[in-house]
Write an enzyme that holds these catalytic residues in place. Sequence first.
Site, PDB file in Angstrom:
ATOM      1  N   SER A  48     173.113  86.253  38.868  1.00 32.47           N
ATOM      2  CA  SER A  48     172.215  86.012  37.732  1.00 32.47           C
ATOM      3  C   SER A  48     171.293  84.830  38.005  1.00 32.47           C
ATOM      4  O   SER A  48     170.129  84.829  37.595  1.00 32.47           O
ATOM      5  CB  SER A  48     173.024  85.774  36.452  1.00 32.47           C
ATOM      6  OG  SER A  48     173.820  84.618  36.566  1.00 32.47           O
ATOM      7  N   ALA A  53     172.302  87.413  32.986  1.00 30.74           N
ATOM      8  CA  ALA A  53     173.735  87.184  32.843  1.00 30.74           C
ATOM      9  C   ALA A  53     174.520  87.952  33.897  1.00 30.74           C
ATOM     10  O   ALA A  53     174.123  89.045  34.319  1.00 30.74           O
ATOM     11  CB  ALA A  53     174.200  87.595  31.444  1.00 30.74           C
ATOM     12  N   CYS A  54     175.624  87.346  34.315  1.00 25.10           N
ATOM     13  CA  CYS A  54     176.552  88.023  35.220  1.00 25.10           C
ATOM     14  C   CYS A  54     177.958  87.553  34.891  1.00 25.10           C
ATOM     15  O   CYS A  54     178.171  86.829  33.916  1.00 25.10           O
ATOM     16  CB  CYS A  54     176.203  87.766  36.684  1.00 25.10           C
ATOM     17  SG  CYS A  54     176.383  86.056  37.213  1.00 25.10           S
ATOM     18  N   ASP A  55     178.916  87.938  35.682  1.00 26.09           N
ATOM     19  CA  ASP A  55     180.315  87.661  35.375  1.00 26.09           C
ATOM     20  C   ASP A  55     180.602  86.162  35.328  1.00 26.09           C
ATOM     21  O   ASP A  55     181.241  85.667  34.415  1.00 26.09           O
ATOM     22  CB  ASP A  55     181.212  88.347  36.408  1.00 26.09           C
ATOM     23  CG  ASP A  55     182.678  88.265  36.015  1.00 26.09           C
ATOM     24  OD1 ASP A  55     183.003  88.640  34.880  1.00 26.09           O
ATOM     25  OD2 ASP A  55     183.493  87.823  36.848  1.00 26.09           O
TER      26      ASP A  55
END
Length: 479
Positions: free
Chosen positions: A403, A395-397
């Site tokens: 990600s 997961a990332c922003d």
Amino acid sequence: MLTETPVTQNSKSSPSIRARIQAGGGFLTNMVLPNIGAFIAWGILTALFIPTGWIPNETLGSMVGPSITYLLPLLLAITGGKMVAGQRGAVMGAIGAMGLIVGSDIPMFLGAMIIGPLGGLLIKKFDRLIENKIPAGFEMVINNFSIGILGFLLMLVSFSFIGPVIESANQFVTSAIEALVATGFLPLLSLINEPAKVLFLNNVIDQGIYYPLGMQQTLEAGKSIYFTVASNPGPGLGLLLAFTFFGKKVSRRTAPGAIIIHFFGGIHELYFPYVLMKPLTILGMIAGGMSGIATIQLFGAGLVAGPSPGSIFAYLALTPNGSFTGIILGVIVATIVSFIVTSIILKLDKKPEVEEELTNSIEKSKAMKSEGKNILNSSEDVSNQSSGVEKISFACDAGAGSSAMGATTFRKKLQKENINGIEVKHYRIEDVPKDSDIIVVHKNLLDRTKMSFADKKIISIENYIGDPKLEDLINELKG
């Protein structure tokens, strides 16, 4: 128990046609229900501000047309696409829906409920085709351009082919039902509606036929009778009242409670077991439905949107100026006729009621409803028997850059180590699936991830590629 086992197995291996149709209705319902609030908002806007509304206002009324043309179909398409392929499916559904909307002269509700899932299916198939084949670092480029190119092609096909076909089919169905209206035979629809409701096929009829036709008619006339032909709470109320006064044993004791939930809560499924217990009472439902439609048609009444749930409160809230008499009388007449016919059937029935009869009918009703749901969920693995790791989410922003690269690289490492059976995908933090076993995020996003997934195993890293913690995870999975 021994007699039930083969039946369950047969139903799983070869679902009935009714169950398949019911599953289709369930899919339509899941597409419509999240957006019911928008439909109600549009209905209130229409009831208030169109020229025949409560407080006509040309300026505010100018929002009615664009909302039904663009907003509502796009919401349906986005939801349908998301149900099939997540956020990427939602984007594809919206792109495809624009081709339908611009290329047709009618509100494209039915088209949106087709093109949304179709767009989701296309991108889902494409993603599976290229899965594990994207070079690390090129995920965002390929993911974005795949939607752009496939969406462009889908928009062209929607505009040129799918839209005109759906518009022609819509015109055919509209003409057929309008012929029923013109000849006064519209009440005959109850011969289909009432048995279909008891078999849990009401969603197919409502969401697939009556709601799209109703919205189209409301745009032209400010109201539609189509919203009432299958949702009138009167027939069910009459049936439950008859069981309250003339039922036997369990049905007589339980019917009053069912009345409250059915009539005021709008949950019509409460009366289905009573019909299944005494199948002949479907005649009372049909008679009540027909009389209700005939009364509403006689007064030229209608609703401004689909009442969901079918509660008397929803009916009154969505009744436009000038239709209250017809709508209220339609419910009352349907209740009285259903009550009289059902009461006669119950009084003539000399067969004693077995204590378990209603319970068995309730179980039968639940089984029919769940059969369609099982088909919808047949492609999903709901087994929780494995104690190992089955899903790792990076997961990332934004869920599209770092990600994606990290997930691709980690997936290839698993393949290199011959570790199979683990799903590795990338997401925006808030979109990480709840059934993820492990969530991998950058250390700067750890606190944000914990806010949504405090009960999950979270691995914080400094680098999505080659981080020591990822190597440790590989070794852990190998062990």
